[in-house]
Design an enzyme around this catalytic site. Structure first.
Site, short mmCIF file in Angstrom:
data_model
loop_
_atom_site.label_atom_id
_atom_site.label_comp_id
_atom_site.label_asym_id
_atom_site.label_seq_id
_atom_site.Cartn_x
_atom_site.Cartn_y
_atom_site.Cartn_z
N ASP A 110 0.80 -1.23 0.00
CA ASP A 110 0.00 0.00 0.00
C ASP A 110 0.82 1.27 0.00
OD1 ASP A 110 -2.69 -1.17 2.18
OD2 ASP A 110 -2.22 -1.50 0.06
N LYS A 162 1.03 4.16 18.85
CA LYS A 162 0.05 5.20 19.09
C LYS A 162 0.27 5.97 20.40
CE LYS A 162 -3.67 3.04 16.39
NZ LYS A 162 -2.76 2.19 15.60
#
Lengths: 360, 429
Positions: A110, A162
């Site tokens: 991707d 994160k």
């Protein structure tokens, strides 16, 4: 050298496009996504490419045969019978990846960027560690896993998933290079690169980070696909501006396939790609849009932030916005308004879609 | 031949606040629908009747507001006397009539039509008159069948199926009574004023009972207050003096024009009616040629459409159906307009699309823009959002500017506003 491209599975985030075509074959800037990567790898001296898939390799097989001949490279499919996560596929392909001492590249299918594989290989050799990953700077690192180096070193100390507070703005760009010795650390079972292999290498100071020059985007979902298109066109404008369209009806960076036709009094761009055989009528306004092969945009239509699927039609005076995605062979009637509509293949739409929704 | 008079009740500026923002720049009765002011249709229907001698316009707009209109229709219908009678006090829907009874009865008309201004209709007055005469009725109301779900908004009528005599009349009933409603069009003989007098007396008596004497003594005219529907019609019904003429289910049309949005279905109904009854009132795109030579291409027009001859329309535009384009409107290249009313001097930039909308005087729509309302009558509202009813048609008030490439959907935009970014489901102040 060798390379493995992690193609993975269903490509659900890029539906409805991936309902018709496997994700690596969805065009990006008018060429199949995976072709951008294959070309760049071959240019850097890669002779063997493994495609790690867990879904529908047969559709891709025909295309790959063509590329093998065109680029004089060996392309092999490594088919996972069960999803092996992000590291497992490497073990499955170890016969090719480990066949000699030369390092091998690992890419996520991707990712789009300028693919500086030669620079990456050179940097990797210079520090002598087992692995190097490309890192890129982002505005919102807390959406990703960030990379923290040892002080004054290119070696990576740890990864933080994160992070709530700011730790670093460098994230893993999804492109790596490894020595074949890494294969000893991986079994052909579901294993996470980020959670298992990287931390193990980092602990031994064997993993280094190289800053990725230029743009980077994960184009696995429509909004990022469109943003990535803009970044790609921007880089293309610097590298080879003659490929972009110029003239009175064009604004900013626009890529138009030579077999496409565009009518009169249009205003196209910025950040538009028009594919082969597309027909754009008169008085059409396109911005931040990708028109895939054979699609038709009828007179006076207005499109901003949308992907128009192969052979689809957008009717006269239609208005599409809000990251709408039309699948293969979708027909939008005249005067229809679509905001964030995601329309599945072979569907006709004759009434407004005013809020982001999926039309089956 | 009967001697006839017509009375049009136009109300005043305080009535019809629901017609804002359009009523901020023009009195509601003068708002153009299908190319002419709202009440022009009423005047024209009355004037057509054999024996119509005088049309009186009753309201409490200031003297002068309606002058221009009255002058124009006086010229157009020169055989009929047309004048404005100004009410100075709020006398209720019937009080004005009673107050001007001498004027209305002057010349001794046989029958008097009374028509509310805020309706759109095919006005089957000829048929209504024949019916009235044949029944030897003292009073007749025009009625129409509506959907059960809508009945509670209107005055509901129950009739004797054989004689069409009105048996029962209720304003806005909460429970279902009948699917026939009163259209706000009446035909009376002069005895109506006797009935009104009685109704006024009754109301007065009720008020005294309820202890409102103080208020009554303060303003003597309020002793003339009476509501045509609640007080007078009920009395007529009780005295068995009221008949109902029922509109034809397909040949006639009727609707109330309460909100600005309702001008769009009213516009459509009149234009569709013209198709069969007055095709010369419809138009094709004006030919932009100073001499008689044929012009090759004019804009595509899907009928029915009304286009003022001074409108300038690019040959690649596509208009209609159900559009009214006002004077000096400028429609650019590749523009689409459908189910809409464009008022005087509107400019529409190239490649724009206007659907189910009213665009106010002097407004300017940029290029590649979209002005869109929801289809359907405003009575069939979409759900409310944040307590506001989402309007049906989109309405742009006077002198609104919409920037290039901008969408204005399901909005009401007040006059003189500049819209610089897309708006959806908003009242834009």
């Amino acid at each position: 050298m060798k390379a493995i491209i992690l193609v993975g599975g269903f490509g659900t985030r890029l539906r409805p496009l991936t309902l018709t075509v496997p994700k690596p074959l969805v065009e990006f800037a008018n060429r199949p996504m995976i072709l951008h990567q294959i070309e760049a790898l071959v240019k850097a001296g890669v002779t063997d490419i493994v495609l790690a898939v867990n879904y529908r390799p047969e559709v891709m097989a025909t295309f790959m045969e063509k590329y093998e001949q065109e680029f004089k490279v060996r392309i092999t499919f490594s088919v996972e019978s069960e999803p092996l996560d992000t590291a497992g596929p490497l073990a499955l392909a170890k016969d090719i990846l480990g066949k000699d001492d030369s390092p091998f590249f690992v890419l996520n299918s991707d990712v789009t960027c300028e693919f500086p594989f030669e620079e990456l290989a050179a940097f990797h050799r210079s520090h002598g560690g087992e692995g190097t990953i490309l890192v890129t700077r982002v505005d919102e690192p807390s959406k990703y896993g960030v990379v923290v180096n040892y002080p004054n070193s290119t070696a990576i100390e740890r990864f933080v998933e994160k992070p709530k507070d700011f730790v670093s703005n460098k994230i893993n760009a999804g492109i790596y290079i490894f020595n074949p010795s890494v294969l000893k650390r991986i079994e052909p079972v579901p294993t996470s690169m980020e959670k298992v292999i990287f931390p193990a290498l980092a602990k031994e100071s064997q993993l280094h980070a190289m800053s990725l020059p230029g743009f980077w985007m994960d184009v696995g979902q429509p909004r990022d696909y469109l943003t990535g298109t803009g970044l790609y066109l921007n880089a293309l404008a610097k590298r080879d501006p003659s490929r972009l369209a110029t003239g009175p009806g064009f604004v900013g960076h626009v890529l138009v396939h030579p077999t496409a036709t565009i009518g009169e009094n249009c205003k196209i761009g910025p950040n538009v790609v028009i594919g082969p055989g597309c027909v754009v009528g008169d008085g059409v306004r396109l911005q931040k849009a990708v028109i895939l092969e054979g699609a038709q945009i009828k007179n006076h239509a207005w499109i901003q932030a949308a992907i128009i699927g192969w052979h689809s039609t957008v009717g006269k005076w239609a208005r599409l916005e809000g990251t709408s995605v039309l699948g293969d062979d979708v027909h939008i009637a005249d005067e229809v308004y679509i905001n964030g509509g995601c329309v599945l293949p072979h569907k006709s739409v004759s009434s407004n879609i005013t809020e982001p929704s999926i039309i089956m | 031949m009967s001697h006839l008079k017509g009375v049009i009740l136009v109300g005043g500026p305080s009535v019809g606040t629901r017609f804002r923002p359009l009523s901020m720049d023009i009195p509601k009765p003068l708002f153009p629908i299908a190319g002419v002011p709202m009440v022009h249709h009423h005047v024209s229907a009355l004037a057509k009747l054999q024996g119509m001698r005088e049309i009186l316009v009753l309201g409490f707009f200031e003297q002068g507001v309606l002058d221009r209109f009255l002058t124009e229709v006086q010229i157009e219908f020169s055989g009929i006397n047309i004048r404005y009678l100004r009410e100075y006090q709020a006398l209720g829907t019937g009080g004005g009539l009673y107050h001007f009874r001498d004027e209305i009865l002057r010349g001794n008309p046989d029958h008097v039509f009374v028509v509310n201004a805020d309706i759109a209709s095919s006005f089957p007055l000829e048929q209504m008159l024949s019916f009235h005469v044949q029944k030897k009725a003292m009073s007749t109301l025009l009625s129409i069948r509506v959907d059960r779900a809508q009945v509670h908004k209107y005055g509901c009528v129950v009739i004797n199926q054989d004689t069409n005599e009105v048996l029962h009349f209720v304003e806005k009933p909460e429970t279902f009574i009948s699917d026939l409603i009163s259209c706000g069009v009446y035909l009376f003989n002069k005895e109506i004023f006797d009935v009104m007098k009685e109704a006024i007396a009754q109301r007065h008596a009720k008020a005294i009972e309820a202890g409102e004497e103080q208020e009554l003594s303060r303003t003597p005219a309020s002793s003339e207050k009476v509501a045509l529907e609640q007080d007078v019609l009920s009395l007529l019904t009780a005295d068995k003096k009221l008949y109902a003429y029922v509109c034809h289910p397909t040949k006639d049309f009727w609707m109330q024009i309460k909100t600005g949005s309702s001008a769009i279905p009213a516009n459509r109904m009149y234009l569709q009616h013209f198709k069969s009854h007055a095709p010369r009132r419809l138009s094709t795109a004006p030919k932009r040629s100073m001499d008689d030579s044929t012009v090759e291409h004019t804009a595509e027009v899907i009928q029915p459409a009304y286009i003022h001859p001074t409108a300038i329309i690019h040959p690649t535009a596509k208009l209609g159906p159900n559009v009214s384009i006002g004077p000096r409107v400028l429609i650019g290249r590749g523009v689409r307009v459908r189910d809409s009313i464009l008022l005087d001097s509107v400019e529409v930039g190239h490649d724009s699309c206007i659907v189910n909308s009213i665009v106010g005087w002097d407004s300017k729509i940029g290029c590649w823009s979209r002005v869109e309302g929801a289809p359907g009558e405003s009575s069939h509202h979409n759900a409310t959002m944040k307590g506001h009813k989402i309007p049906s048609a989109t309405i742009l008030g006077k002198n609104v500017t919409v920037a290039d490439e901008t969408a204005v959907r399901n909005c009401i935009v007040l006059p003189h506003k500049e819209i610089k970014s897309s708006q959806h489901n908003e009242i834009v102040m």
